[in-house]
Write an enzyme that holds these catalytic residues in place. Structure first.
Site, PDB file in Angstrom:
ATOM      1  N   GLU A  69       0.842  -1.200   0.000  1.00  0.00           N
ATOM      2  CA  GLU A  69       0.000   0.000   0.000  1.00  0.00           C
ATOM      3  C   GLU A  69       0.872   1.243   0.000  1.00  0.00           C
ATOM      4  O   GLU A  69       1.812   1.357   0.781  1.00  0.00           O
ATOM      5  CB  GLU A  69      -0.927   0.007   1.219  1.00  0.00           C
ATOM      6  CG  GLU A  69      -1.810   1.237   1.351  1.00  0.00           C
ATOM      7  CD  GLU A  69      -2.702   1.460   0.138  1.00  0.00           C
ATOM      8  OE1 GLU A  69      -2.692   2.599  -0.383  1.00  0.00           O
ATOM      9  OE2 GLU A  69      -3.394   0.517  -0.288  1.00  0.00           O
ATOM     10  N   ASP A 118      -8.135   1.027  -8.203  1.00  0.00           N
ATOM     11  CA  ASP A 118      -8.599   2.269  -8.822  1.00  0.00           C
ATOM     12  C   ASP A 118      -8.783   2.026 -10.317  1.00  0.00           C
ATOM     13  O   ASP A 118      -7.852   1.590 -10.996  1.00  0.00           O
ATOM     14  CB  ASP A 118      -7.552   3.370  -8.593  1.00  0.00           C
ATOM     15  CG  ASP A 118      -8.068   4.755  -8.942  1.00  0.00           C
ATOM     16  OD1 ASP A 118      -8.881   4.875  -9.895  1.00  0.00           O
ATOM     17  OD2 ASP A 118      -7.666   5.725  -8.273  1.00  0.00           O
ATOM     18  N   LYS A 122     -10.156   7.261 -17.333  1.00  0.00           N
ATOM     19  CA  LYS A 122      -9.776   8.044 -18.503  1.00  0.00           C
ATOM     20  C   LYS A 122      -8.679   7.326 -19.290  1.00  0.00           C
ATOM     21  O   LYS A 122      -7.738   6.792 -18.714  1.00  0.00           O
ATOM     22  CB  LYS A 122      -9.308   9.434 -18.083  1.00  0.00           C
ATOM     23  CG  LYS A 122     -10.415  10.267 -17.446  1.00  0.00           C
ATOM     24  CD  LYS A 122      -9.932  11.655 -17.054  1.00  0.00           C
ATOM     25  CE  LYS A 122     -11.062  12.466 -16.449  1.00  0.00           C
ATOM     26  NZ  LYS A 122     -10.620  13.823 -16.040  1.00  0.00           N
ATOM     27  N   ASP A 154     -15.845  -4.099  -8.588  1.00  0.00           N
ATOM     28  CA  ASP A 154     -17.263  -3.807  -8.834  1.00  0.00           C
ATOM     29  C   ASP A 154     -17.421  -3.035 -10.134  1.00  0.00           C
ATOM     30  O   ASP A 154     -18.546  -2.775 -10.574  1.00  0.00           O
ATOM     31  CB  ASP A 154     -17.820  -2.949  -7.694  1.00  0.00           C
ATOM     32  CG  ASP A 154     -17.180  -1.563  -7.691  1.00  0.00           C
ATOM     33  OD1 ASP A 154     -15.940  -1.489  -7.549  1.00  0.00           O
ATOM     34  OD2 ASP A 154     -17.898  -0.552  -7.851  1.00  0.00           O
ATOM     35  N   GLU A 194     -15.862  -4.106  -1.023  1.00  0.00           N
ATOM     36  CA  GLU A 194     -16.749  -5.163  -1.508  1.00  0.00           C
ATOM     37  C   GLU A 194     -18.026  -5.218  -0.693  1.00  0.00           C
ATOM     38  O   GLU A 194     -19.130  -5.340  -1.253  1.00  0.00           O
ATOM     39  CB  GLU A 194     -16.020  -6.501  -1.454  1.00  0.00           C
ATOM     40  CG  GLU A 194     -16.803  -7.672  -2.001  1.00  0.00           C
ATOM     41  CD  GLU A 194     -15.974  -8.941  -2.044  1.00  0.00           C
ATOM     42  OE1 GLU A 194     -16.530  -9.992  -2.398  1.00  0.00           O
ATOM     43  OE2 GLU A 194     -14.762  -8.873  -1.722  1.00  0.00           O
TER      44      GLU A 194
END
Length: 215
Positions: A69, A118, A122, A154, A194
């Site tokens: 992370e 993420d 674009k 998702d 989730e």
């Protein structure tokens, strides 16, 4: 969603080197020395607040887990979860997924998890997506031959893009679900995102892919 800044995060991270590993390059090619066992290593790129990686470690004590992370204000939440869980087979790295080759040698890792990454919708941001070909090459360089990527999201657009990216790279699709929570998949461990998205009735997309070529 705007990330709340936590000015104390860096200090807390530095206070817990047994969980958030400082100078991870010292374990290049020998991560099992850190865990003091010969168990396989699975990593989650973009571990967020750490729910998935911690619960996986609890459920599978014969596997070592490492959560990757970049955001300090996020990884401290994962750190809190690890401190509370007190499981020996999970660690965190505060680093960027682009830098994995600096810390992992070929065959250090058996599986890569990508959960609710993420989507960078674009077109000009395509290279930032964790399923872009350059990232697939990074994962291949640190995975065992025949290593796997397990991917959940998702976001249908990202899922469709990722399937195309996997196929173009030559990965073998071994599992696919367009509605995970209404499938027969057993043993699913949810992330924070989730749970949130599923509660709103959004389908969860999941796939597993495997590298085919030996390097």
């Amino acid at each position: 969603m705007r990330l709340r800044h936590k000015p104390w995060a860096r200090e807390k991270i530095e206070q817990h080197p047994q969980y958030v590993i400082p100078n991870p390059e010292q374990y290049y090619g020998r991560w099992n020395a850190l865990f003091d066992n010969g168990f396989p290593i699975h990593i989650e790129v973009g571990t967020g607040k750490g729910r998935f990686i911690t619960e996986m470690a609890k459920a599978n004590p014969e596997i070592n887990y490492i959560g990757i992370e970049l955001q300090e204000s996020v990884i401290v939440s994962a750190l809190d979860r690890l401190i509370e869980a007190d499981v020996p087979n999970v660690k965190l790295l505060h680093t960027n997924g682009e830098d994995l080759r600096k810390f992992f040698a070929k065959s250090d890792v058996e599986r890569v998890y990508l959960n609710f990454s993420d989507p960078w919708p674009k077109k000009r941001h395509e290279k930032r997506r964790l399923t872009f070909s350059a990232f697939l090459n990074i994962y291949e360089d640190i995975l065992v031959n025949g290593g796997e990527i397990h991917f959940k999201t998702d976001n249908r657009g990202l899922f469709e893009y990722s399937l195309q990216s996997f196929s173009a790279y030559g990965l073998l699709l071994t599992y696919l679900s367009l509605d995970l929570h209404n499938s027969d998949f057993a043993g699913n461990i949810m992330t924070e995102y989730e749970e949130k998205f599923s509660a709103k009735g959004q389908p969860i997309y999941r796939c597993e892919v495997k590298y085919q070529n030996e390097r």
